[in-house]
Write an enzyme that holds these catalytic residues in place. Structure first.
Site, short mmCIF file in Angstrom:
data_model
loop_
_atom_site.label_atom_id
_atom_site.label_comp_id
_atom_site.label_asym_id
_atom_site.label_seq_id
_atom_site.Cartn_x
_atom_site.Cartn_y
_atom_site.Cartn_z
N TYR A 140 30.77 22.97 14.68
CA TYR A 140 30.69 21.71 15.43
C TYR A 140 29.93 20.61 14.68
O TYR A 140 29.68 19.54 15.23
CB TYR A 140 30.00 21.95 16.78
CG TYR A 140 30.76 22.86 17.72
CD1 TYR A 140 31.69 22.36 18.63
CD2 TYR A 140 30.55 24.24 17.71
CE1 TYR A 140 32.39 23.20 19.49
CE2 TYR A 140 31.23 25.08 18.56
CZ TYR A 140 32.15 24.56 19.45
OH TYR A 140 32.83 25.39 20.31
N ASP A 141 29.52 20.87 13.43
CA ASP A 141 28.71 19.91 12.67
C ASP A 141 29.25 18.47 12.66
O ASP A 141 28.48 17.52 12.77
CB ASP A 141 28.50 20.38 11.23
CG ASP A 141 27.49 21.53 11.13
OD1 ASP A 141 26.93 21.92 12.18
OD2 ASP A 141 27.27 22.03 10.01
N PHE A 193 29.95 23.08 8.90
CA PHE A 193 31.03 23.88 9.48
C PHE A 193 30.86 23.89 11.00
O PHE A 193 29.90 23.35 11.52
CB PHE A 193 31.03 25.31 8.90
CG PHE A 193 29.71 26.02 9.01
CD1 PHE A 193 29.44 26.87 10.07
CD2 PHE A 193 28.74 25.85 8.03
CE1 PHE A 193 28.22 27.52 10.17
CE2 PHE A 193 27.51 26.51 8.13
CZ PHE A 193 27.26 27.35 9.20
N ASP A 197 22.90 34.54 15.68
CA ASP A 197 23.96 34.04 16.55
C ASP A 197 23.53 32.65 16.98
O ASP A 197 22.34 32.39 17.22
CB ASP A 197 24.18 34.95 17.76
CG ASP A 197 25.56 34.70 18.40
OD1 ASP A 197 26.45 34.17 17.71
OD2 ASP A 197 25.75 35.04 19.57
N THR A 198 24.50 31.77 17.01
CA THR A 198 24.22 30.37 17.30
C THR A 198 25.15 29.88 18.39
O THR A 198 26.32 30.25 18.42
CB THR A 198 24.43 29.51 16.03
OG1 THR A 198 23.46 29.89 15.05
CG2 THR A 198 24.29 28.02 16.32
N LYS A 218 27.43 29.96 5.55
CA LYS A 218 26.14 30.38 6.08
C LYS A 218 25.30 31.06 4.99
O LYS A 218 24.12 30.81 4.86
CB LYS A 218 26.33 31.41 7.22
CG LYS A 218 26.47 30.84 8.60
CD LYS A 218 26.36 32.00 9.56
CE LYS A 218 26.76 31.63 10.96
NZ LYS A 218 26.67 32.78 11.86
N HIS A 236 18.84 23.89 13.51
CA HIS A 236 18.48 25.06 14.30
C HIS A 236 18.37 26.30 13.41
O HIS A 236 17.41 27.05 13.49
CB HIS A 236 19.54 25.28 15.38
CG HIS A 236 20.95 25.16 14.84
ND1 HIS A 236 21.44 23.97 14.36
CD2 HIS A 236 21.93 26.07 14.65
CE1 HIS A 236 22.68 24.15 13.92
NE2 HIS A 236 22.99 25.41 14.08
N ARG A 237 19.38 26.48 12.54
CA ARG A 237 19.38 27.65 11.65
C ARG A 237 18.25 27.53 10.64
O ARG A 237 17.55 28.50 10.34
CB ARG A 237 20.72 27.79 10.95
CG ARG A 237 20.88 29.11 10.21
CD ARG A 237 22.28 29.34 9.67
NE ARG A 237 23.22 29.56 10.76
CZ ARG A 237 24.10 28.66 11.18
NH1 ARG A 237 24.18 27.49 10.61
NH2 ARG A 237 24.90 28.93 12.18
#
Length: 195
Positions: free
Chosen positions: A151-152, A149, A69-70, A13, A177-178
């Site tokens: 669920y990618d 990383f 948070d994702t 991340k 999303h990030r």
């Protein structure tokens, strides 16, 4: 150079976000400020967990900070795993066991649509700001790709023929999303720097 903490222990991340930081900011990790323990994520929303982590750094270490948070929200599972995405397969879960559980639960469902949603909480001088990013897509039947990383490897973003784990990082950062949430944060930091 303004120091800003990204409340994460996840080097993947950190690498992803570091590529998108505006100039004039030095990005620090939790390790860099001596925060070795895991910050408990006790909220039942993504917004709540992001706020808890950012507030923890601000209150205990005195640094301006942002935290994310994702959650992966799957339509057929009424938005699950959602806020519990990282520990979906139970305590001690990892990416592999989480994906396996999700794929098992989706076996009987025709609708495989879902979305990744990231919420970033930024605290600067004690003031909170929130930024959200969403990536729509589908859950494929088996993992593909070795990048990314979580669920990618099973998430096929809308309009693409490759999973997040198969796409180059530069492409993923544009559409994830990030990436979307962070672009909003980055634009805010850039504007703030100019004031």
């Amino acid at each position: 150079m303004k120091k800003l903490v990204f409340a994460t222990h996840n080097p993947d991340k950190l690498k992803e976000i570091n590529q998108m930081m505006p100039s004039g900011f030095q990005l620090l990790s939790l390790e860099d400020i001596g925060c070795g323990g895991k910050i408990p994520e006790t909220a039942d929303t993504l917004e709540g967990n992001a706020r808890i982590k950012a507030a923890h750094v601000w209150e205990n270490y005195g640094y301006d900070c942002f935290a994310d948070d994702t959650g992966l929200e799957v339509t057929a599972l009424q938005g699950a795993p959602g806020v519990y995405s990282a520990r979906y397969a139970g305590p001690g879960a990892n990416a592999s066991s989480n994906m396996k559980k999700l794929l098992t639960e989706l076996q009987t469902h025709k609708d495989r649509s879902g979305r990744f949603r990231t919420v970033i909480a930024l605290v600067i001088n004690g003031q909170f700001h929130f930024f959200q990013g969403v990536a729509q897509g589908d859950i494929i039947c088996e993992p593909k790709g070795s990048g990314g990383f979580g669920y990618d490897p099973i998430f096929l973003p809308a309009g693409f023929k490759k999973t997040f784990a198969e796409l180059p990082l530069e492409v993923k950062n544009q559409i994830s999303h990030r990436g979307i949430a962070f672009k909003k944060l980055s634009a805010y930091l850039h504007k703030m720097k100019g004031q």
